[in-house]
Design a protein around this motif. Structure first.
Motif, PDB file in Angstrom:
ATOM      1  N   CYS A  25      40.422  40.983   3.867  1.00 40.29           N
ATOM      2  CA  CYS A  25      41.328  39.838   3.724  1.00 40.29           C
ATOM      3  C   CYS A  25      40.604  38.520   3.961  1.00 40.29           C
ATOM      4  O   CYS A  25      40.845  37.547   3.247  1.00 40.29           O
ATOM      5  CB  CYS A  25      42.525  39.986   4.663  1.00 40.29           C
ATOM      6  N   ARG A  28      38.525  37.663   0.945  1.00 35.69           N
ATOM      7  CA  ARG A  28      39.352  37.291  -0.206  1.00 35.69           C
ATOM      8  C   ARG A  28      40.247  36.085   0.078  1.00 35.69           C
ATOM      9  O   ARG A  28      41.068  35.717  -0.743  1.00 35.69           O
ATOM     10  CB  ARG A  28      40.250  38.470  -0.605  1.00 35.69           C
ATOM     11  N   ILE A  30      42.792  35.925   2.041  1.00 41.84           N
ATOM     12  CA  ILE A  30      44.187  36.368   2.093  1.00 41.84           C
ATOM     13  C   ILE A  30      44.679  36.142   3.511  1.00 41.84           C
ATOM     14  O   ILE A  30      44.108  36.673   4.465  1.00 41.84           O
ATOM     15  CB  ILE A  30      44.309  37.859   1.717  1.00 41.84           C
ATOM     16  N   ASN A  31      45.724  35.351   3.643  1.00 40.84           N
ATOM     17  CA  ASN A  31      46.295  35.056   4.949  1.00 40.84           C
ATOM     18  C   ASN A  31      47.252  36.180   5.333  1.00 40.84           C
ATOM     19  O   ASN A  31      48.286  36.347   4.698  1.00 40.84           O
ATOM     20  CB  ASN A  31      47.015  33.714   4.922  1.00 40.84           C
ATOM     21  N   CYS A  32      46.877  36.958   6.347  1.00 44.02           N
ATOM     22  CA  CYS A  32      47.750  38.051   6.761  1.00 44.02           C
ATOM     23  C   CYS A  32      47.532  38.388   8.238  1.00 44.02           C
ATOM     24  O   CYS A  32      46.502  38.074   8.819  1.00 44.02           O
ATOM     25  CB  CYS A  32      47.522  39.294   5.904  1.00 44.02           C
ATOM     26  N   ASN A  85      44.290  45.179  -3.503  1.00 46.56           N
ATOM     27  CA  ASN A  85      44.467  44.666  -4.874  1.00 46.56           C
ATOM     28  C   ASN A  85      45.684  45.290  -5.535  1.00 46.56           C
ATOM     29  O   ASN A  85      46.479  44.596  -6.197  1.00 46.56           O
ATOM     30  CB  ASN A  85      43.230  44.929  -5.726  1.00 46.56           C
ATOM     31  N   LEU A  88      48.737  43.630  -4.104  1.00 42.93           N
ATOM     32  CA  LEU A  88      48.914  42.266  -4.598  1.00 42.93           C
ATOM     33  C   LEU A  88      49.380  42.243  -6.056  1.00 42.93           C
ATOM     34  O   LEU A  88      50.164  41.380  -6.436  1.00 42.93           O
ATOM     35  CB  LEU A  88      47.616  41.474  -4.423  1.00 42.93           C
TER      36      LEU A  88
END
Length: 91
Positions: A25, A28, A30-32, A85, A88
Motif C-alpha cells: 500500500c 502504491r 494507497i491510504n489504508c 489490485n 481495487l
C-alpha cells in the motif's frame, strides 16, 4: 480504507501478512489502515477487505460481507499486490 490480515490466533502469520500489505500500500500510495486479527474476532469486525490463508478464506467467504482474499505466501509482495489490485478493480 480498512484491510484485515487474519490467521488462527491473530498473532504470528497475520502480523507478517499485515506488514506485507502495508508495504504494498505504501509503494502504491494507497491510504489504508491495516489490522491483524484472529479467526474468531474477524467475524465481528468491519473491513473493506480481508486477507488470509486460502483455507481460512473459504470459511470466511461464507460468513463475511466484504471481499476475502486467500494469500499463499504472506511475504510475497507480488501476490499481495495482485489481491489488492483485484480488490481495487472491483470497487
Amino acid at each position: 480504507m480498512k484491510f484485515l490480515a487474519v490467521c488462527g490466533f491473530g498473532v504470528g502469520s497475520s502480523m507478517v501478512l499485515k506488514m506485507t500489505i502495508e508495504k504494498v500500500c505504501r509503494a502504491r500510495n494507497i491510504n489504508c489502515e491495516v489490522q491483524n486479527t484472529d479467526l474468531t474476532s474477524v467475524k465481528g469486525m468491519e473491513a473493506d477487505a480481508v486477507f488470509t490463508s486460502p483455507e481460512i478464506a473459504m470459511d470466511l467467504k461464507q460468513t463475511l460481507k466484504c471481499p476475502v482474499f486467500g494469500i499463499k505466501k504472506y511475504m510475497d509482495q507480488k501476490e499481495v499486490e495482485q489481491a489488492i489490485n483485484q480488490f481495487l478493480e472491483n470497487q
